[in-house]
Design a protein around this motif. Sequence first.
Motif, PDB file in Angstrom:
ATOM      1  N   ARG A 168      42.874  64.631  93.706  1.00  0.00           N
ATOM      2  CA  ARG A 168      42.138  65.682  93.006  1.00  0.00           C
ATOM      3  C   ARG A 168      42.788  65.946  91.650  1.00  0.00           C
ATOM      4  NH1 ARG A 168      41.704  71.606  93.579  1.00  0.00           N
ATOM      5  NH2 ARG A 168      39.520  72.234  93.541  1.00  0.00           N
ATOM      6  N   LEU A 169      41.994  65.844  90.573  1.00  0.00           N
ATOM      7  CA  LEU A 169      42.499  65.982  89.220  1.00  0.00           C
ATOM      8  C   LEU A 169      41.701  67.034  88.455  1.00  0.00           C
ATOM      9  CD1 LEU A 169      42.675  62.165  88.474  1.00  0.00           C
ATOM     10  CD2 LEU A 169      44.670  63.628  88.790  1.00  0.00           C
ATOM     11  N   VAL A 170      42.350  67.686  87.509  1.00  0.00           N
ATOM     12  CA  VAL A 170      41.666  68.600  86.602  1.00  0.00           C
ATOM     13  C   VAL A 170      41.070  67.778  85.465  1.00  0.00           C
ATOM     14  CG1 VAL A 170      41.946  70.532  85.006  1.00  0.00           C
ATOM     15  CG2 VAL A 170      43.230  70.495  87.158  1.00  0.00           C
ATOM     16  N   ASP A 171      39.773  67.949  85.218  1.00  0.00           N
ATOM     17  CA  ASP A 171      39.112  67.227  84.143  1.00  0.00           C
ATOM     18  C   ASP A 171      38.618  68.217  83.099  1.00  0.00           C
ATOM     19  OD1 ASP A 171      38.299  64.957  82.841  1.00  0.00           O
ATOM     20  OD2 ASP A 171      36.472  64.672  84.002  1.00  0.00           O
ATOM     21  N   VAL A 172      38.064  67.720  81.989  1.00  0.00           N
ATOM     22  CA  VAL A 172      37.588  68.593  80.918  1.00  0.00           C
ATOM     23  C   VAL A 172      36.410  69.427  81.417  1.00  0.00           C
ATOM     24  CG1 VAL A 172      38.367  67.067  79.074  1.00  0.00           C
ATOM     25  CG2 VAL A 172      36.088  66.762  80.034  1.00  0.00           C
ATOM     26  N   PRO A 173      36.245  70.645  80.916  1.00  0.00           N
ATOM     27  CA  PRO A 173      35.139  71.504  81.349  1.00  0.00           C
ATOM     28  C   PRO A 173      33.785  70.872  81.029  1.00  0.00           C
ATOM     29  CG  PRO A 173      36.772  72.771  80.126  1.00  0.00           C
ATOM     30  CD  PRO A 173      37.117  71.332  79.938  1.00  0.00           C
ATOM     31  N   SER A 174      32.792  71.205  81.822  1.00  0.00           N
ATOM     32  CA  SER A 174      31.428  70.712  81.605  1.00  0.00           C
ATOM     33  C   SER A 174      30.452  71.862  81.833  1.00  0.00           C
ATOM     34  CB  SER A 174      31.116  69.561  82.571  1.00  0.00           C
ATOM     35  OG  SER A 174      29.801  69.088  82.393  1.00  0.00           O
ATOM     36  N   PHE A 175      29.523  72.038  80.890  1.00  0.00           N
ATOM     37  CA  PHE A 175      28.538  73.130  80.967  1.00  0.00           C
ATOM     38  C   PHE A 175      29.228  74.489  81.120  1.00  0.00           C
ATOM     39  CE2 PHE A 175      26.486  69.351  82.814  1.00  0.00           C
ATOM     40  CZ  PHE A 175      25.466  69.178  81.878  1.00  0.00           C
ATOM     41  N   GLY A 176      30.392  74.631  80.475  1.00  0.00           N
ATOM     42  CA  GLY A 176      31.102  75.896  80.511  1.00  0.00           C
ATOM     43  C   GLY A 176      31.829  76.186  81.803  1.00  0.00           C
ATOM     44  N   ARG A 177      31.975  75.187  82.662  1.00  0.00           N
ATOM     45  CA  ARG A 177      32.638  75.407  83.948  1.00  0.00           C
ATOM     46  C   ARG A 177      33.788  74.427  84.130  1.00  0.00           C
ATOM     47  NH1 ARG A 177      28.931  76.121  89.069  1.00  0.00           N
ATOM     48  NH2 ARG A 177      30.975  76.899  89.726  1.00  0.00           N
ATOM     49  N   PRO A 178      34.850  74.832  84.848  1.00  0.00           N
ATOM     50  CA  PRO A 178      35.932  73.897  85.152  1.00  0.00           C
ATOM     51  C   PRO A 178      35.407  72.739  85.999  1.00  0.00           C
ATOM     52  CG  PRO A 178      36.619  76.153  85.578  1.00  0.00           C
ATOM     53  CD  PRO A 178      35.137  76.194  85.341  1.00  0.00           C
ATOM     54  N   VAL A 179      36.070  71.602  85.881  1.00  0.00           N
ATOM     55  CA  VAL A 179      35.667  70.402  86.613  1.00  0.00           C
ATOM     56  C   VAL A 179      36.859  69.874  87.407  1.00  0.00           C
ATOM     57  CG1 VAL A 179      34.903  68.005  86.423  1.00  0.00           C
ATOM     58  CG2 VAL A 179      33.875  69.763  84.966  1.00  0.00           C
ATOM     59  N   ARG A 180      36.600  69.542  88.653  1.00  0.00           N
ATOM     60  CA  ARG A 180      37.599  68.866  89.479  1.00  0.00           C
ATOM     61  C   ARG A 180      37.109  67.455  89.743  1.00  0.00           C
ATOM     62  NH1 ARG A 180      39.771  72.169  87.602  1.00  0.00           N
ATOM     63  NH2 ARG A 180      41.027  73.873  88.421  1.00  0.00           N
ATOM     64  N   LEU A 181      37.896  66.503  89.300  1.00  0.00           N
ATOM     65  CA  LEU A 181      37.561  65.098  89.481  1.00  0.00           C
ATOM     66  C   LEU A 181      38.268  64.586  90.731  1.00  0.00           C
ATOM     67  CD1 LEU A 181      36.022  62.780  87.940  1.00  0.00           C
ATOM     68  CD2 LEU A 181      38.291  62.050  87.194  1.00  0.00           C
TER      69      LEU A 181
ATOM     70  N   LEU B  30      32.787  72.529  89.105  1.00  0.00           N
ATOM     71  CA  LEU B  30      31.979  71.369  89.444  1.00  0.00           C
ATOM     72  C   LEU B  30      32.881  70.307  90.060  1.00  0.00           C
ATOM     73  CD1 LEU B  30      29.770  71.013  86.224  1.00  0.00           C
ATOM     74  CD2 LEU B  30      29.153  72.096  88.398  1.00  0.00           C
ATOM     75  N   ARG B  31      32.402  69.664  91.106  1.00  0.00           N
ATOM     76  CA  ARG B  31      33.177  68.632  91.795  1.00  0.00           C
ATOM     77  C   ARG B  31      32.523  67.276  91.529  1.00  0.00           C
ATOM     78  NH1 ARG B  31      33.183  66.129  97.003  1.00  0.00           N
ATOM     79  NH2 ARG B  31      35.304  65.708  97.776  1.00  0.00           N
ATOM     80  N   VAL B  32      33.277  66.389  90.899  1.00  0.00           N
ATOM     81  CA  VAL B  32      32.780  65.062  90.551  1.00  0.00           C
ATOM     82  C   VAL B  32      33.633  64.026  91.278  1.00  0.00           C
ATOM     83  CG1 VAL B  32      32.294  63.435  88.702  1.00  0.00           C
ATOM     84  CG2 VAL B  32      32.058  65.893  88.279  1.00  0.00           C
ATOM     85  N   VAL B  33      32.986  63.181  92.072  1.00  0.00           N
ATOM     86  CA  VAL B  33      33.695  62.160  92.846  1.00  0.00           C
ATOM     87  C   VAL B  33      33.461  60.797  92.201  1.00  0.00           C
ATOM     88  CG1 VAL B  33      34.015  61.123  95.122  1.00  0.00           C
ATOM     89  CG2 VAL B  33      33.328  63.527  94.926  1.00  0.00           C
ATOM     90  N   VAL B  34      34.535  60.073  91.942  1.00  0.00           N
ATOM     91  CA  VAL B  34      34.438  58.754  91.319  1.00  0.00           C
ATOM     92  C   VAL B  34      35.243  57.746  92.124  1.00  0.00           C
ATOM     93  CG1 VAL B  34      34.153  59.772  89.024  1.00  0.00           C
ATOM     94  CG2 VAL B  34      36.432  59.100  89.811  1.00  0.00           C
ATOM     95  N   GLU B  35      34.889  56.489  91.944  1.00  0.00           N
ATOM     96  CA  GLU B  35      35.661  55.412  92.548  1.00  0.00           C
ATOM     97  C   GLU B  35      35.464  54.149  91.723  1.00  0.00           C
ATOM     98  OE1 GLU B  35      32.605  53.517  95.845  1.00  0.00           O
ATOM     99  OE2 GLU B  35      34.034  55.047  96.501  1.00  0.00           O
TER     100      GLU B  35
END
Length: 219
Positions: A47-60, A18-23
């Motif tokens: 690009r950072l590794v974040d905690v998994p969500s819904f059983g999938r890796p997350v890229r912040l 999952l790709r999550v974009v924040v600012e």
Amino acid sequence: MGLEGFHVIEVTEQLRHLRVVVESDPAPAGCHACGVIAASHGRREVRLVDVPSFGRPVRLVWRKRTWRCVEPKCRAGGWSEQHDGLARPRALLTVRACWWPIAQIRREHASVAVLARQLGTSWRTVWRSIKPLLEQMAADPTRFDNVEVLGVDEHIWHHVSTKPVDQGGRGPKELTGMVDLSRDQHGRVRARLLASSRDDPGRLTPTGSLSAVRGSAPV
């Protein structure tokens, strides 16, 4: 996210994560050298590794704001925003993604290799991110506060090796751990690991009684 001044602007589902974009929210910034109000210099994505969500890796994806000093006599030049609550400078994992593996190791007896797969990154990346935190906690003398009963557990961690020991292979490694066996206000034993002789826990697989030792860590 739980970080004041930040908001999520996009969430998309990629093939493997999952790709999550924040600012951060717009705000004026002063030059750290001379104090003059700086001019916006756009953004750059980190690009950072974040905690998994819904059983999938997350890229912040952190859209960092960048600035430049407009004072001609100032040598500060340009810089980008930093936020130690989100990620340390030059970090590969978010702060909460650093504490998450530590909690999983203590509470779920997970190995670093398993956690690296869940995070969608390498063993080395995870271990390099959490090792300074583990060393910091190990150096904190307050971890012995309120300890009334101390237990010593001798244990063996088995290395995986394709060669016999007499041919240069690695044999079992002995380990000694100190465990807080004090009881809490409800009468339950804390079973909190205080110190260990192991050097590199991420590459080892626990067997026996020490694998039942549990503790707590900030998350």
